[in-house]
Design a protein around this motif. Structure first.
Motif, short mmCIF file in Angstrom:
data_model
loop_
_atom_site.label_atom_id
_atom_site.label_comp_id
_atom_site.label_asym_id
_atom_site.label_seq_id
_atom_site.Cartn_x
_atom_site.Cartn_y
_atom_site.Cartn_z
N SER A 1 0.85 -1.19 0.00
CA SER A 1 0.00 0.00 0.00
C SER A 1 0.89 1.24 0.00
O SER A 1 1.95 1.26 0.62
CB SER A 1 -0.94 0.01 1.21
OG SER A 1 -0.19 -0.04 2.41
N VAL A 2 0.43 2.26 -0.72
CA VAL A 2 1.12 3.54 -0.79
C VAL A 2 0.22 4.59 -0.14
O VAL A 2 -0.94 4.76 -0.54
CB VAL A 2 1.43 3.94 -2.25
CG1 VAL A 2 2.09 5.30 -2.31
CG2 VAL A 2 2.34 2.89 -2.90
N TRP A 3 0.74 5.25 0.88
CA TRP A 3 -0.02 6.23 1.65
C TRP A 3 0.44 7.63 1.25
O TRP A 3 1.64 7.92 1.25
CB TRP A 3 0.17 6.02 3.15
CG TRP A 3 -0.37 4.70 3.63
CD1 TRP A 3 0.12 3.47 3.36
CD2 TRP A 3 -1.52 4.51 4.44
NE1 TRP A 3 -0.63 2.50 3.95
CE2 TRP A 3 -1.66 3.11 4.63
CE3 TRP A 3 -2.45 5.35 5.04
CZ2 TRP A 3 -2.68 2.56 5.38
CZ3 TRP A 3 -3.48 4.82 5.80
CH2 TRP A 3 -3.59 3.42 5.96
N THR A 4 -0.51 8.47 0.95
CA THR A 4 -0.24 9.86 0.59
C THR A 4 -0.60 10.76 1.76
O THR A 4 -1.69 10.62 2.34
CB THR A 4 -1.04 10.26 -0.65
OG1 THR A 4 -0.74 9.36 -1.71
CG2 THR A 4 -0.67 11.68 -1.09
N ILE A 5 0.33 11.67 2.12
CA ILE A 5 0.11 12.61 3.23
C ILE A 5 -0.25 13.96 2.61
O ILE A 5 0.53 14.55 1.87
CB ILE A 5 1.36 12.73 4.10
CG1 ILE A 5 1.80 11.34 4.60
CG2 ILE A 5 1.11 13.67 5.27
CD1 ILE A 5 3.18 11.30 5.19
N GLU A 6 -1.45 14.41 2.91
CA GLU A 6 -1.92 15.69 2.41
C GLU A 6 -1.97 16.68 3.56
O GLU A 6 -2.36 16.33 4.68
CB GLU A 6 -3.30 15.54 1.76
CG GLU A 6 -3.27 14.59 0.56
CD GLU A 6 -4.63 14.42 -0.05
OE1 GLU A 6 -5.60 14.96 0.54
OE2 GLU A 6 -4.75 13.74 -1.09
N ARG A 7 -1.58 17.93 3.27
CA ARG A 7 -1.44 18.93 4.33
C ARG A 7 -2.15 20.21 3.91
O ARG A 7 -2.12 20.62 2.75
CB ARG A 7 0.03 19.21 4.60
CG ARG A 7 0.28 20.19 5.74
CD ARG A 7 1.74 20.36 6.01
NE ARG A 7 2.42 21.01 4.91
CZ ARG A 7 3.71 21.34 4.92
NH1 ARG A 7 4.46 21.03 5.96
NH2 ARG A 7 4.26 21.94 3.88
N SER A 8 -2.79 20.83 4.89
CA SER A 8 -3.39 22.16 4.73
C SER A 8 -3.15 22.90 6.03
O SER A 8 -3.74 22.58 7.07
CB SER A 8 -4.89 22.04 4.45
OG SER A 8 -5.48 23.31 4.41
N LYS A 9 -2.24 23.87 5.99
CA LYS A 9 -1.78 24.56 7.19
C LYS A 9 -1.20 23.54 8.16
O LYS A 9 -0.23 22.85 7.85
CB LYS A 9 -2.92 25.36 7.82
CG LYS A 9 -3.14 26.72 7.17
CD LYS A 9 -4.06 27.56 8.03
CE LYS A 9 -4.20 28.96 7.44
NZ LYS A 9 -5.07 29.79 8.27
N GLN A 10 -1.84 23.42 9.31
CA GLN A 10 -1.34 22.48 10.33
C GLN A 10 -2.07 21.14 10.30
O GLN A 10 -1.78 20.29 11.12
CB GLN A 10 -1.49 23.12 11.73
CG GLN A 10 -0.76 24.44 11.88
CD GLN A 10 0.72 24.30 11.64
OE1 GLN A 10 1.33 23.29 11.99
NE2 GLN A 10 1.32 25.32 11.03
N GLU A 11 -3.04 21.02 9.39
CA GLU A 11 -3.81 19.78 9.32
C GLU A 11 -3.13 18.81 8.35
O GLU A 11 -2.74 19.21 7.24
CB GLU A 11 -5.24 20.05 8.86
CG GLU A 11 -6.04 20.93 9.79
CD GLU A 11 -6.30 20.26 11.12
OE1 GLU A 11 -6.36 19.01 11.14
OE2 GLU A 11 -6.44 20.97 12.14
N HIS A 12 -3.00 17.56 8.78
CA HIS A 12 -2.44 16.50 7.95
C HIS A 12 -3.45 15.37 7.83
O HIS A 12 -4.22 15.11 8.78
CB HIS A 12 -1.13 15.97 8.54
CG HIS A 12 -0.01 16.97 8.51
ND1 HIS A 12 0.03 18.07 9.36
CD2 HIS A 12 1.12 17.04 7.73
CE1 HIS A 12 1.12 18.77 9.11
NE2 HIS A 12 1.79 18.17 8.13
N TYR A 13 -3.41 14.76 6.69
CA TYR A 13 -4.44 13.76 6.40
C TYR A 13 -3.81 12.58 5.65
O TYR A 13 -3.05 12.78 4.70
CB TYR A 13 -5.54 14.41 5.55
CG TYR A 13 -6.59 13.47 5.04
CD1 TYR A 13 -7.49 12.85 5.90
CD2 TYR A 13 -6.70 13.20 3.67
CE1 TYR A 13 -8.46 12.01 5.43
CE2 TYR A 13 -7.67 12.35 3.19
CZ TYR A 13 -8.55 11.75 4.08
OH TYR A 13 -9.51 10.89 3.61
#
Length: 1666
Positions: free
Chosen positions: A179-191
């Motif tokens: 599995s490949v996990w992508t880390i998405e960020r918006s300001k201080q929020e990570h997903y």
């Protein structure tokens, strides 16, 4: 817990003494990591070991919470992260090389972290935990916060890595998934966003999976309703329905082993099956690379399963399990394999240095190699691992420079104490008895490959001890041998002697403090005493026997004494006790060993002063103090250290020791006590991993150190040097060896230790010089040892063998204890040879005498004979054999009883399930003459719940019927029903009910769907098949159908029971008639078999459950006293019968005179024989006249007797035929009845199957309804979840509310334009060497750029750049203004970068929202279609219709099986249409008939004329018959009398009066007859009494007559009266005979007359009035 104990024990340290870790030796069990370009690190036990590659210098970092878990390094920041393995573990981050803690990360994990990984740029750390959370977390380790985390239950990951080019991508792989996990960020929020890679099948092909949520290609079933997905059929709702796959759709996929990233953000995946995959990091598309085979692969390995992968330019480096490193050259979707490097061991891990100039290679054993790239590549060994974990350790005397280690495989190493550098290494060739390695021979094409695990090839070595008095050591093995190694030259140790003591393994080897004796303890409980001096060739002095489970051996050998005290501790865990055995060895024992030991080598207990002690609790360890007055023990059950005082007086037997002093230990788990060589320090180690040093007198701890942890099962062993300054501690399972040294050690205790150490060295100096001189001149024993290179070659040759593992035959050695035993036996044989011969001769003579006695015994009578066992002289052996046989018999009897009990239990279960639980037992009925069998229906009793449910349904149906009536009444009342109808309402209701019942029950069977009404079952409560729409109606219909099935079976079982009783009656009647048939056959002397019908086992199955005596084939075991009792009873009965027969003279007289009967029966005629006269023996010529008359009378009697015989035989034959015919007729009638019952059985089974078919159809519809409901619920849940995701996506937009509107417009413009972010240019040198280039973090890059900008601003702000004539204040203000503007511009750039990142995040969320919206619309559409299908299914019912057979004929049998376009309409429509067609046809036929009638009119008139003539003739004949008709008076009276009925009534009244008078008269006559009968009864009683008196007199007279007759016969005279009486008797008999004959003939005549009349009536016609 461990930390708490450490804090509690801290205050005990007195005197300012403390221990510190000097170095740690261990080999990597996990992957080795680079910290920087020159330093590597790996975890080992409680420590993280750092090694400088250039200087080989080691640095140690200790974990304060116990054993180290997983380790990860961050090269740009030069930090090391590792986890501990306590409950709720922590992640510790330390900086290098200062080894200062940067931070400590605390999460919510309960048990353990399994993987840690740093990002290549930035301050990000990823962690993964297994059970129970299976949680993936992303940390900002600088800020000590969790940015995001996600749990994925059940997914166990074995590798995790960041994308070197993009920290936002993370790959997790396991043996089954990638599995490949992508880390998405918006300001201080990570997903976190996961992408699962779809792996190919095992053969490399791809499997096209169908969409489970929205299947598009499902077939349409036109008969059984809609076809639903398998998840709906399984009743799954929620996420399980999305991931559900049936067993048939699961195919074996490839199994990934390792992965690595590429500079293009692609993934290379190595698989266990040998395939190489490429995965696109963005689209997750999988490509299987093709392997290019070389033309001549004969010398290459064709099958490679990669264990580890590392990326290099234009390909990869991979290692397999064969010890080779391969180079994969990848180009255009294919790859080629080349050999890159060969290592002697399988490679488990490879990693490049940060600057890509070195390649680290780690083997399975733990060795580490560094391959340096360049013009001349260099392969150097950084870490040479031992062959297994350390089994034992010890200092080489005096313990200040060198020490030795031992592994399981027999590897002995000599190390420098100062820096733990390996000085030398040897391998003991211990003979093999079991192969501990696993070798797999894999064939792939024409190539072969050996795969083996890092196991042990030889017997295990167990213990090691170094001699205090010389440079030698002893090694014990599992085979029972002790190897003596000379370490006089540390660089080249050698085996100088081998002692094979016994075949049991060596568990303990202990030298005494002065090095005089070597004590060896074995597993079978023997302690061998060996001379420790090498000059004596390690003489074996003897052995003593102790308990088998030896725990520890302790010795005391003081300088001022000539004795060595030895104490052996053994445990008895079953009894909860421990035993101590103490004995004394004199120092001169080796010189007088022959006096102290017997011929078998056993030391005499009285000479070594052996004493036994026991403790009432178990000890895990015990040592003896130097004064030999007390001993110290570590309790195994409770955490206490106790001291025990030894008795001063000598004793015999076992002495029970009581604790003298108790000290609580803060260590937990079983512990071990050690006493220093000077006897002043008591050292304790335990499972908790803490080492404590205590004062021998107070037992208080004054120094401690936590060198190991309880997760690694604590400390296995420790050793302290003679001077007490050096301490070695060996872990049990963590493979760590720790060297401890005093930080501060002084005071009186240190002085005492130093003084004793100097005295001991002085005492041992002479012995050491002598022994070391001998060791220097001792030759090397080459067969017992191999060098390192030879050991490697030996293993390589073993590994490269392709057929089998060849082990050299080792000559069978005899243990020393067996040699001594054989020598003792030889001496005894030589000593007692003469006595032995005498005994043999005496035995032969005695056996001969016994044989003669046995021969004489055989010739004696049975009473005087002796048993064979009485001749046995060995009574004990006989008794033993008898007891053994009795035990064997008892055992067999118990086994048989248990087997029988098991069979009985199983039979009882089967009987309970198949017989006792049946209310109606299953049985069959067979016909008498035809092969026809009828079976009943076995039935279980209905439970209370079933009856209650049936009652509920019936009550509900009645209520529904009443409600329907009331509704009709209301409708009729509203429509204006008349009052007359209201008056007769009740009568009409009853009539309507009856009519409805009759009407419903008289409905055609094809509408009911079964023939259940033929069995009288009420079907009025059944709902119409066309009205079953709701679930409750279907369930109620199923319950009613089951009740109908039960009633049908019950009705048939009643008929079956009646037939069964009829057969019982028929068999009883046949038995009754067969009694007479047997008598007739016996009288007629026929050889006919009598047919006797019997019930078979299938007709009476209960007989199967009863075992009859004739079924048992084995003979019944009868006890002897039972036999004797039976014989005695039989003898007594025989004697009694003989006594009765002897005394009954009257019975004998009756048998002699009349054959046992008083009168001759009719049946005896066939057996009667008329005796011939005596004169017939004479010739006819000499007969007298009287004799001739007698002969004629004889012939007459014979003729008459023959005639009587013929008549009687004919009558018997007629009776036999009549009885047989009656039996045949009755049995055939029963067979006919059973045939009809069989037809009834077939019909009942047909009805049952019809009802069950309806039940199955209803159940299927219910099941399909549940599946539809599950599918609808799943779609609703899926829709709800998608809507929630949409709401959650919208919530992200709310985070951008504070942004101005123009920024929002910019975000949307950026979203539309898809801007490109320019990449920084890499340095050419870095790009050339490192494939990934420079990867600095974004934060670090911004800081460097800002620092350069500020530096440039400082240059611009220099006063030299100020224009001339400008005020410096203005210049300063200008510079400040310009600097502020530049800083603001820099901040704007940073904000713009953040805004760009947020725009990208928003764009992804908008795309996901659009996808979710499309998914929602798709789900809505699917839900609407499903609801339409559900409604259509509820209306499209499946009903059951009966079709009559044989009324419709089809041509060519073209049957229609599909009714897709057919509809079901009412029968009346078809009947109306048929009636119209029939009417039109009749009209057409009528018109045709009218046209034909014109032509037939003439023929009809002629026929009518002839008919009228014939009728006239008939009328004339009838008139003539009327005239000739006989007319009686009664008929005339009937015709003439006007009141014929009144006349008849008067006659009837007269007849009734007459009948009444006759009745009265009859009653009177009956009463008179009763009175007369009473009188006759009294008279008959009187006559009976008189007859009894006469009979008694008659008996006496008969006796008198018989006596007179005997007298007369004796006298030879006959009385005249006697002759007269005889003649009269003969005449009477003749007259009676003639009378009987006449009666029979009269009966026959009457029968013949009746037959004649019948035949005459048959020939004459009967005149019957027309």
């Amino acid at each position: 817990m461990a930390q708490g104990r450490e804090r509690d024990e801290g205050p005990h340290s007195t005197g300012g003494s403390s221990l510190s870790v000097r170095w740690v030796q261990g080999f990597p069990k996990q992957n080795v990591h680079f910290v920087n370009n020159n330093t590597i690190c790996y975890p080992c036990g409680n420590f993280v070991i750092f090694i400088n590659i250039e200087t080989k210098k080691k640095t140690v970092l200790q974990c304060s919470n116990g054993i180290v878990g997983v380790v990860a390094t961050n090269i740009p920041y030069e930090v090391v992260a590792f986890s501990d393995r306590k409950l709720k573990p922590l992640i510790h981050i330390y900086s290098f090389p200062g080894l200062t803690r940067r931070t400590k990360l605390k999460g919510n994990i309960l048990l353990d972290y399994t993987l840690l990984s740093f990002s290549y740029c930035g301050t990000y750390l990823a962690s993964y935990s297994s059970l129970p959370e299976f949680e993936l977390a992303l940390w900002n380790w600088e800020s000590n916060i969790i940015l995001c985390k996600k749990s994925q239950p059940g997914m166990d990951v074995n590798q995790m890595s960041f994308n070197p080019m993009n920290w936002r991508q993370l790959c997790l792989s396991s043996p089954s998934t990638v599995s490949v996990w992508t880390i998405e960020r918006s300001k201080q929020e990570h997903y976190f966003k996961a992408g699962l890679v779809k792996l190919p099948l095992e053969d490399g092909s791809f499997f096209n999976e169908t969409d489970v949520v929205f299947p598009q290609s499902l077939p349409k079933d036109l008969i059984y309703g809609p076809v639903l997905p398998l998840s709906a059929i399984a009743g799954l709702v929620g996420e399980e329905a999305e991931t559900f796959r049936p067993k048939d759709d699961l195919y074996p996929l490839l199994h990934p082993t390792m992965h690595c990233w590429t500079p293009t953000s692609d993934l290379y995946i190595g698989c266990e099956e040998g395939h190489l995959l490429v995965i696109n990091g963005d689209t997750l598309k999988v490509t299987v690379l093709n392997k290019i085979e070389e033309e001549s692969p004969s010398d290459r390995r064709n099958f490679i399963s990669p264990v580890t992968l590392v990326y290099q330019k234009e390909g990869m480096l991979a290692s397999g399990i064969d010890g080779f490193v391969y180079s994969f050259i990848i180009k255009d979707g294919s790859y080629m394999i080349e050999d890159f490097l060969e290592i002697e061991r399988p490679v488990e891990h490879m990693i490049f240095s940060p600057n890509y100039t070195m390649l680290l290679i780690q083997t399975d054993k733990g060795s580490v190699y560094i391959y340096t790239f360049g013009e001349k590549p260099i392969l150097s060994k950084v870490l040479d691992a031992c062959d297994g974990t350390f089994q034992a350790i010890d200092f080489i005397t005096p313990g200040t420079q060198h020490f030795m280690t031992l592994t399981h495989s027999g590897e002995v190493c000599v190390w420098w104490l100062e820096d733990c550098a390996c000085v030398s290494k040897i391998y003991l060739n211990i003979p093999a008895f079991q192969i501990h390695c696993i070798i797999a021979f894999l064939h792939v094409g024409e190539q072969a490959q050996w795969r083996y695990t890092s196991g042990v090839y030889f017997k295990q070595a167990t213990v090691l001890a170094c001699c205090p008095s010389s440079f030698s050591a002893a090694v014990g093995t599992e085979s029972g041998s002790v190897y003596f190694i000379s370490v006089y030259h540390e660089e080249s140790p050698q085996v100088m002697h081998k002692a094979f003591l016994s075949e049991s393994s060596v568990r303990h080897i202990v030298y005494d403090q002065r090095g005089i004796f070597l004590l060896v303890g074995t597993s079978e409980g023997k302690v061998f005493v060996i001379n420790a001096n090498s000059s004596s060739s390690f003489q074996i002095i003897g052995f003593t026997e102790v308990a088998k489970d030896i725990v520890q051996i302790s010795t005391v050998s003081l300088l001022e004494t000539d004795m060595v005290e030895v104490m052996v501790l053994s445990s008895f865990p079953e009894a909860g006790r421990s035993r101590l055995e103490m004995f004394t060895l004199p120092t001169l024992l080796s010189q007088v060993s022959t006096n102290f030991a017997d011929e078998r080598g056993r030391l005499k207990d009285e000479l070594i002063h052996k004493y036994l002690y026991e403790l009432e609790h178990t000890l895990s360890s015990a040592v003896l103090d130097f004064q030999s007055k007390q001993l110290y023990g570590f309790c195994s059950q409770v955490p206490y250290i106790c001291s025990y005082l030894l008795p001063k007086k000598e004793h015999t037997g076992i002495y029970i020791l009581k604790p003298y002093q108790k000290v609580q230990s803060r260590q937990y788990g079983p512990g071990i006590l050690y006493l220093s060589s000077h006897g002043l320090l008591l050292i304790t180690i335990a499972k908790c991993g803490i080492l404590c040093i205590r004062d021998i007198y107070t037992l208080e701890t004054f120094a401690w150190c936590r060198s190991h942890s309880h997760q690694g099962h604590g400390i296995q062993s420790m050793r302290i040097s003679m001077d007490g300054k050096n301490i070695l501690v060996n872990g049990r399972d963590d493979g760590t060896l720790v060297y401890l040294k005093w930080k501060r050690f002084g005071g009186h205790l240190a002085n005492d230790i130093l003084d004793y150490y100097q005295k001991l060295l002085i005492f041992l100096s002479s012995t050491m010089d002598k022994e070391n001189d001998y060791l220097s001149r001792t030759p090397k024993v080459s067969m017992d040892l191999t060098s390192n290179s030879e050991h490697t070659k030996q293993k390589a040759s073993t590994d490269s063998s392709q057929d089998e593992l060849v082990l050299t035959d080792v000559k069978k050695e005899i243990p020393w204890i067996q040699q001594k035993s054989q020598e003792a036996i030889k001496k005894e044989v030589n000593l007692f040879s003469k006595k032995k011969e005498e005994i043999k001769k005496g035995i032969k003579a005695l056996s001969k005498t016994i044989l003669n006695m046995m021969e004489e015994n055989d010739k004696l009578e049975n009473i005087a004979k002796l048993d064979q066992q009485e001749f046995g002289l060995d009574l004990e052996a006989l008794k033993r054999l008898h007891d053994e046989s009795q035990e064997e018999v008892a055992k067999m009897k118990k086994d048989v009883e248990m087997h029988n009990l098991a069979k009985s239990y199983l039979a009882e279960l089967i009987k309970e399930e198949c017989w006792n639980s049946m209310a109606v037992k299953g049985r069959a009925l067979k016909c008498f003459h035809i092969p026809c069998v009828v079976e009943n229906f076995p039935m279980k009793a209905r439970t209370a719940e079933e009856l209650k449910e049936l009652e509920r349904v019936l009550q509900q149906k009645k209520i529904e019927a009443e409600c329907l009536k009331l509704r009709k009444e209301i409708v009729e009342a509203q429509s204006g029903v008349t009052l007359v109808k209201k008056r007769h309402e009740e009568d009409d209701e009853e009539e309507e009910e009856e009519d409805k019942k009759v009407e419903y029950s008289n409905l055609p069977n094809y509408l009911l769907g079964s023939l259940s009404t033929d069995f009288g079952v009420d079907t009025s409560f059944l709902s119409s098949q066309l009205e079953l729409h709701s679930r409750e109606e279907k369930i109620n219909q199923i319950i009613l159908l089951k009740d109908i099935i039960y009633k049908v079976k019950t009705a048939f079982n009643d008929e079956f029971d009646a037939a069964y009783k009829q057969k019982e009656f028929e068999i009883a009647r046949v038995k009754e008639r067969n009694v007479r048939i047997r008598e007739i056959i016996l009288d007629l002397e026929l050889e006919e078999a009598v047919w006797q019908p019997e019930f078979e086992d299938c007709e009476k199955p209960e007989r199967t459950l009863v075992v009859r005596d004739e079924e048992i084939t084995a003979n019944k075991h009868v006890k002897p006293w039972h036999k004797a009792k039976a014989e005695l009873i039989t003898n007594r009965e025989t004697e009694h019968w003989l006594l009765i027969q002897g005394t009954n003279t009257r019975l004998r007289a009756l048998m002699d005179m009349m054959g046992g009967v008083l009168e001759v029966k009719k049946e005896d005629i066939l057996r009667m024989v008329i005796p011939q006269p005596a004169f017939m023996a004479k010739p006819d010529a000499v007969w007298t006249e009287e004799e001739r008359k007698q002969f004629k009378d004889y012939e007459k009697k014979v003729k008459e007797l023959n005639e009587e015989r013929d008549k009687y035989r004919k009558s018997l034959e007629a009776e036999l035929k009549k009885l047989q015919n009656s039996i045949q007729e009755s049995t055939q009638a029963f067979d006919e009845h059973l045939k009809r019952l069989f037809e009834r059985r077939v019909k009942a089974e047909m009805v049952t199957n019809q009802e069950e078919l309806k039940i199955n159809n209803l159940a299927f519809s219910l099941l399909l309804d549940e599946e539809l409901s599950s599918r609808e619920k799943f779609l609703n849940n899926y829709l709800t979840r998608k809507q929630q995701e949409k709401v959650m996506d919208r919530s992200f937009k709310k985070e951008f509310v504070e942004i101005p509107s123009h920024q929002v417009d910019i975000l949307y413009k950026l979203f539309k334009r898809r801007p490109r972010i320019p990449k920084q240019k890499m340095h050419s040198d870095t790009t050339r060497v490192v494939p990934f280039g420079e990867r600095p973090g974004s934060g670090k890059l911004n800081k460097d750029a800002f620092a350069q900008l500020m530096k440039a601003m400082d240059e611009l702000d220099n006063i030299s750049n100020m224009p001339e004539g400008l005020d410096p204040l203005v210049w300063n203000h200008f510079c400040m203004t310009r600097r502020t503007k530049v800083e603001n511009e820099q901040k704007v750039k940073q904000k713009a970068a953040g805004l760009l990142e947020m725009a990208a995040f928003l764009r992804k969320r908008v795309e996901e929202e659009e996808k979710v919206q499309q998914e929602i619309e798709r789900v809505f559409h699917e839900l609407i279609l499903l609801q339409d299908e559900k409604v259509r299914f509820q209306l499209n019912l499946t009903i059951q219709i009966l079709l009559k057979q044989g009324q419709v004929e089809l041509e060519n049998f073209q049957l229609v099986l599909q009714y897709a376009d057919a509809i079901l309409i009412n029968k009346n429509v078809i009947e109306d249409l048929n009636s119209v067609i029939r009417t039109q046809g009749q009209k057409k036929i009528a018109s045709m008939m009218e046209s034909k009638d014109v032509h037939k009119r003439i023929f009809q008139i002629e026929w009518e004329h002839k008919k009228m003539e014939m009728e006239r003739e008939d009328l004339n004949q009838k008139a003539w018959d009327i005239q000739m008709l006989f007319f009686s008076r009664d008929r005339q009276k009937f015709l003439n009398e006007p009141n014929y009925e009144a006349l008849i009534s008067i006659q009837i009244g007269i007849m009734e009066q007459t009948i009444a008078v006759l009745d009265k008269t009859h009653k009177k006559n009956v009463e008179n007859c009763k009175k007369l009968l009473k009188k006759l009864g009294k008279f008959s009683n009187q006559k009976d009494i008189a007859n009894y008196t006469l009979s008694c007199n008659l008996r006496e007279e008969l006796v008198a007559v018989s006596e007179r007759k005997d007298i007369c016969n004796a006298m030879g005279s006959k009385l005249t009266c006697e002759k007269i009486a005889k003649e009269r008797y003969e005449n009477m008999m003749e007259q009676q005979k003639l009378t009987n004959i006449s009666k029979q003939q009269a009966e026959e005549i009457s029968v013949l007359q009746a037959e004649v009349e019948r035949l005459m009536m048959k020939t004459f016609p009967a005149l019957v009035q027309m």
